[in-house]
Write a protein that holds these residues in place. Structure first.
Motif, mmCIF file in Angstrom:
data_model
loop_
_atom_site.group_PDB
_atom_site.id
_atom_site.type_symbol
_atom_site.label_atom_id
_atom_site.label_comp_id
_atom_site.label_asym_id
_atom_site.label_seq_id
_atom_site.Cartn_x
_atom_site.Cartn_y
_atom_site.Cartn_z
ATOM 1 N N ALA A 149 0.830 -1.209 0.000
ATOM 2 C CA ALA A 149 0.000 0.000 0.000
ATOM 3 C C ALA A 149 0.864 1.258 0.000
ATOM 4 O O ALA A 149 0.573 2.234 -0.709
ATOM 5 C CB ALA A 149 -0.929 -0.001 1.216
ATOM 6 N N GLU A 150 1.944 1.240 0.780
ATOM 7 C CA GLU A 150 2.834 2.407 0.833
ATOM 8 C C GLU A 150 3.525 2.629 -0.507
ATOM 9 O O GLU A 150 3.663 3.776 -0.971
ATOM 10 C CB GLU A 150 3.876 2.206 1.936
ATOM 11 C CG GLU A 150 3.306 2.325 3.344
ATOM 12 C CD GLU A 150 4.305 1.923 4.408
ATOM 13 O OE1 GLU A 150 4.289 2.537 5.487
ATOM 14 O OE2 GLU A 150 5.104 0.977 4.167
ATOM 15 N N LEU A 151 3.969 1.550 -1.140
ATOM 16 C CA LEU A 151 4.642 1.680 -2.433
ATOM 17 C C LEU A 151 3.685 2.207 -3.502
ATOM 18 O O LEU A 151 4.051 3.090 -4.285
ATOM 19 C CB LEU A 151 5.215 0.320 -2.857
ATOM 20 C CG LEU A 151 6.467 -0.126 -2.106
ATOM 21 C CD1 LEU A 151 6.778 -1.586 -2.400
ATOM 22 C CD2 LEU A 151 7.659 0.748 -2.492
ATOM 23 N N MET A 152 2.469 1.677 -3.530
ATOM 24 C CA MET A 152 1.516 2.138 -4.538
ATOM 25 C C MET A 152 1.111 3.590 -4.291
ATOM 26 O O MET A 152 0.862 4.349 -5.238
ATOM 27 C CB MET A 152 0.299 1.226 -4.554
ATOM 28 C CG MET A 152 0.600 -0.184 -5.065
ATOM 29 S SD MET A 152 1.347 -0.192 -6.727
ATOM 30 C CE MET A 152 -0.099 0.169 -7.738
ATOM 31 N N HIS A 157 -0.767 5.649 -7.041
ATOM 32 C CA HIS A 157 -1.893 4.752 -7.282
ATOM 33 C C HIS A 157 -2.362 4.119 -5.968
ATOM 34 O O HIS A 157 -2.344 2.891 -5.807
ATOM 35 C CB HIS A 157 -1.498 3.653 -8.287
ATOM 36 C CG HIS A 157 -1.266 4.174 -9.662
ATOM 37 N ND1 HIS A 157 -2.239 4.207 -10.638
ATOM 38 C CD2 HIS A 157 -0.156 4.727 -10.231
ATOM 39 C CE1 HIS A 157 -1.751 4.728 -11.744
ATOM 40 N NE2 HIS A 157 -0.488 5.060 -11.529
ATOM 41 N N PRO A 158 -2.772 4.941 -5.023
ATOM 42 C CA PRO A 158 -3.195 4.392 -3.730
ATOM 43 C C PRO A 158 -4.410 3.482 -3.874
ATOM 44 O O PRO A 158 -5.297 3.728 -4.701
ATOM 45 C CB PRO A 158 -3.536 5.652 -2.921
ATOM 46 C CG PRO A 158 -3.876 6.691 -3.946
ATOM 47 C CD PRO A 158 -2.971 6.401 -5.099
#
Length: 339
Positions: A149-152, A157-158
Motif C-alpha cells: 500500500a505504501e509503495l503504490m 496509485h493508492p
C-alpha cells in the motif's frame, strides 16, 4: 627622428612581431588540440560531473585525469562554441578515440552512462522490489521494507494492488535514479503494452477487462517457460472459463500460500480456502500472481483453438495436453507417477 626614438620603435616592432608569432603559434597549437584524441592510460574512463560544477572545474578535472594537457584550451573551446553553460551533470564514458570537440559534444548532449536492471518474466512484485533495492547504482532506498500500500501510494496509485502491474524487461537508468523511478517506468510500460494488446484482442473471450486479461496472463506465465506453449495453455484456461470449470492451477495455490510455501503442495493445500486457490474458487483469482511479458499477454488474448481441457508437465519444460479427464489421468500416471 632621434636615435633613441628609433631604438624604441625597433623594440616595439620586434615585440609586435614576437606577439604575432606567439599568437599564431598558440592558434596553431589550439587547432591541434581540437583535433588530437584525448590522452588516456586505458581504452575508456568514466568521468563524473557533479551537479553544480563550473566549466573551469570540469576542465581542471579533465586535466587531472590526464585527458587534456591543461584546462585553458577546453575552456576556450566551450566559449567558442557557445557551450560554456550547457554541460550537463552526470557520469560519462570517455574513450581514447575521442577528440576534445567530441568530448564537449558528449557532455553537452547529456549522453550519461546508463546502468541496466532486468525485471524477469514470472517474478512477483516483491521479487522485483528486492532486485531494485539490491541494485548497486540506484538501489538502497529500503523499498522492500515498505508495504504494498505504501509503495503504490508513492507511485500515485493508492488503493491498487501492485502485482502484475509492472512490465518485465531490461531497463537502463543513469546513476542517481531512485527505485521508485524504476517502478514508475515499468508500470507505465505495462499500461502501454496491455492497452496495445487489448486493442488487438480476439473476439468472444471470457475476460471482460484488460485487468482480467492481465490476471490470466500472469497465471499462464507461471505455468510454462516454453514460448510455443503459451497460446495452448491459454486456450485450456479460456475453454475452462467458458464452461464454468475451475482453473485448478498450482501457481495460484502457491501464491495464496505466500511465505508458507516451501517447495511442495500437499493435498490439504489444494483444499485450503484462500482467495487465490483456483481448486476452490470459481473463475479468476482477485489479482495477478506474477509479472507477465508481452508474449504471454498476447497469447491470452489470442488463445489457440483446440479441445484440450487438461495438461500435465512432461518433466522437460513442456506439457502433455488432454481433451478428457481419462486421458489426463493416463498422462499423470506416465509423466508424474512414472507408470
Amino acid at each position: 627622428m632621434t636615435t633613441h626614438r628609433m631604438t624604441l620603435l625597433r623594440i616595439l616592432l620586434i615585440l609586435l612581431i614576437a606577439l604575432g608569432a606567439l599568437g599564431a603559434g598558440v592558434w596553431v597549437d589550439y587547432q591541434r588540440f581540437e583535433k588530437t584524441p584525448i590522452a588516456l592510460d586505458r581504452e575508456s574512463i568514466v568521468f563524473d560531473i557533479p551537479v553544480g560544477s563550473s566549466l573551469g572545474q570540469i576542465a581542471e578535472r579533465l586535466t587531472e585525469r590526464g585527458a587534456i594537457p591543461h584546462p585553458y584550451y577546453f575552456i576556450a573551446l566551450a566559449y567558442r562554441r557557445g557551450d560554456q553553460a550547457r554541460i550537463k551533470a552526470g557520469e560519462y564514458t570517455l574513450t581514447a578515440a575521442m577528440t576534445p570537440v567530441e568530448v564537449l559534444d558528449h557532455l553537452v548532449r547529456g549522453k550519461v552512462v546508463q546502468y541496466p536492471i532486468t525485471l524477469v518474466n514470472g517474478w512477483t512484485f516483491r521479487r522485483a522490489v528486492e532486485a531494485i533495492d539490491a541494485h548497486p547504482h540506484f538501489g538502497g532506498e529500503g523499498l522492500a521494507a515498505l508495504s504494498d500500500a505504501e509503495l503504490m501510494a508513492r507511485l500515485g496509485h493508492p488503493g491498487e494492488h501492485p502485482e502484475g502491474r509492472f512490465f518485465p524487461d531490461t531497463y537502463a537508468f543513469p546513476r542517481g535514479t531512485t527505485g521508485i523511478d524504476v517502478l514508475r517506468r515499468a508500470m507505465q510500460r505495462m499500461k502501454l503494452v496491455l492497452a496495445e494488446e487489448w486493442a488487438g484482442r480476439a473476439e468472444n473471450l471470457p475476460v471482460e477487462t484488460p485487468y482480467e486479461a492481465l490476471i490470466l496472463a500472469s497465471i499462464v506465465e507461471k505455468e510454462t517457460a516454453a514460448t510455443h506453449e503459451r497460446a495452448k495453455i491459454a486456450g485450456v484456461f479460456v475453454r475452462r472459463l467458458r464452461m464454468g470449470m475451475r482453473l485448478q492451477t498450482d501457481p495460484t495455490v502457491i501464491y495464496g500460500m505466500g511465505e508458507r510455501y516451501e517447495g511442495d503442495i500437499r493435498r490439504s493445500d489444494l483444499r485450503e480456502a484462500t482467495a487465490y486457490n483456483t481448486y476452490v474458487i470459481d473463475g479468476l483469482p482477485p489479482t495477478p500472481i506474477s509479472l507477465p511479458g508481452r508474449g504471454t499477454i498476447h497469447a491470452v488474448l489470442h488463445p489457440a483453438d483446440g479441445d484440450a481441457l487438461f495438461f500435465v508437465s512432461k518433466g522437460d519444460g513442456t506439457h502433455k495436453f488432454s481433451a478428457t479427464y481419462a486421458e489426463h489421468k493416463r498422462a499423470v500416471r506416465r509423466y508424474i507417477l512414472g507408470k
